[in-house]
Write an enzyme that holds these catalytic residues in place. Structure first.
Site, PDB file in Angstrom:
ATOM      1  N   LYS A 115      -6.045  -2.441  -4.236  1.00 51.92           N
ATOM      2  CA  LYS A 115      -4.684  -2.957  -4.406  1.00 51.92           C
ATOM      3  C   LYS A 115      -4.483  -3.569  -5.794  1.00 51.92           C
ATOM      4  O   LYS A 115      -3.393  -3.511  -6.350  1.00 51.92           O
ATOM      5  CB  LYS A 115      -4.358  -3.979  -3.315  1.00 51.92           C
ATOM      6  N   LYS A 197      -7.733   8.563   1.367  1.00 51.15           N
ATOM      7  CA  LYS A 197      -7.136   8.170   2.650  1.00 51.15           C
ATOM      8  C   LYS A 197      -5.616   8.366   2.614  1.00 51.15           C
ATOM      9  O   LYS A 197      -4.969   8.139   1.592  1.00 51.15           O
ATOM     10  CB  LYS A 197      -7.460   6.701   2.918  1.00 51.15           C
ATOM     11  N   LYS A 200       0.464   4.882   3.446  1.00 53.51           N
ATOM     12  CA  LYS A 200       1.923   4.826   3.554  1.00 53.51           C
ATOM     13  C   LYS A 200       2.577   4.473   2.225  1.00 53.51           C
ATOM     14  O   LYS A 200       3.775   4.653   2.066  1.00 53.51           O
ATOM     15  CB  LYS A 200       2.336   3.822   4.635  1.00 53.51           C
TER      16      LYS A 200
END
Length: 331
Positions: A115, A197, A200
């Site tokens: 992140k 992965k 979203k």
């Protein structure tokens, strides 16, 4: 009675449209615990704000995530469904556990690194310490079992370490939780980049299949899925795209790799992609229909939030009373 059953806790962020990865890896498995366990399922809106959110969208997605919980099979009468920020003890225990979590432990967390790379302009303290808040979410309810996707395994291990450390200092305070990762479920990868992965937050809409996508969009995305130059549908090394599609097909049909290989023997990737898309769309159709019904009933969703938060508060308060007394806070 809660004491007579083992406790399950899990949570999902309302930070974006939920994907089939969220569904297969986590939400789909939640309902299996409802009969034998006392279950707490939380919309973790406090975790969502480690990344900047549009307030109106965060509110809307909080309702949507709660509705999706129920649309995916969670009966509000059998499960405690609530919103994290409605139970202030999450934040209080999160701060206390910050003081029992080591800097080095947090700096090694894979999701913090990921992140931080994606949001380099907003590497805030909450992003760094949110694993302690996640530990608080779990430990607050004396959780025995946490159903998670395989990518959350590191967080469960950290939670266990924090709980063990606290118990060693103050005596038996927290239950040491176990992560539950279904052995028949693999991590769901991006359709556009099958070594990564499915996320979203991926900017490529063709990489992601959302739970609430319509059938035409789902089939279109699977038709465009990246595979390889081979033509044989089989599981193997160097076939990341096909492996991912086989995992998804297995999740919606229950068929093993051997059964899938036999079914598509002599057929090309085009036939297989279409079959995966149709299986996925058909499997999600009842979820989408129930979601549409629930999201229109805002007053009902708010009643579920209220009832769930009141029950969660009752049990969280018992844990916090014990924690405060042990660390020396004056009641």
């Amino acid at each position: 009675m809660l004491q007579d059953k083992k406790i399950v806790f899990s949570g999902v962020q309302p930070s974006g449209n939920l994907t089939i990865g969220n569904y297969i890896g986590a939400i789909k498995n939640f309902s299996r615990f409802s009969e034998e366990y006392e279950t707490f399922y939380c919309v973790v809106d406090m975790h969502a704000i480690t990344v900047r959110q549009v307030p109106a969208e965060l509110r809307r997605r909080t309702y949507e995530t709660l509705a999706l919980y129920m649309a995916c099979g969670l009966d509000a009468k059998k499960n405690t469904l609530f919103v994290q920020s409605h139970v202030p003890y999450h934040a209080e225990l999160g701060w206390i556990l910050d003081c029992y979590t080591m800097f080095g432990e947090l700096s090694r967390m894979t999701q913090f690194k990921d992140k931080s790379a994606k949001h380099a302009d907003n590497i805030n303290a909450g992003l760094f310490t949110y694993p302690s808040l996640m530990a608080a979410d779990i430990l607050l309810y004396q959780t025995d079992v946490v159903p998670v996707g395989i990518d959350q395994k590191q967080h469960i291990e950290l939670t266990r370490d924090i709980a063990t450390r606290f118990n060693q200092v103050y005596g038996d305070t927290f239950t040491i939780p176990e992560g539950f990762i279904p052995t028949d479920t693999m991590k769901i990868m991006s359709l556009a980049e099958p070594t990564a992965k499915m996320s979203k937050s991926d900017p490529n809409p063709n990489a992601i299949v959302y739970i609430l996508d319509n059938k035409d969009d789902i089939i279109r995305k699977f038709r465009r899925a990246v595979t390889d130059s081979d033509t044989r549908v089989c599981y193997g090394e160097g076939k990341d795209g096909i492996n991912n599609l086989m995992n998804i097909y297995h999740a919606f049909t229950g068929k093993s790799n051997e059964e899938i290989e036999r079914e598509f023997d002599g057929k090309g990737y085009g036939d297989f992609k279409l079959a995966v898309g149709e299986a996925c769309a058909d499997g999600l159709a009842p979820v989408r229909a129930e979601f549409d019904r629930l999201i229109a009933a805002k007053a009902y969703l708010e009643s579920v939030m209220k009832e769930g938060s009141e029950k969660a508060m009752y049990y969280a308060r018992k844990t916090m009373s014990k924690v405060r007394r042990k660390i020396g806070f004056v009641n």
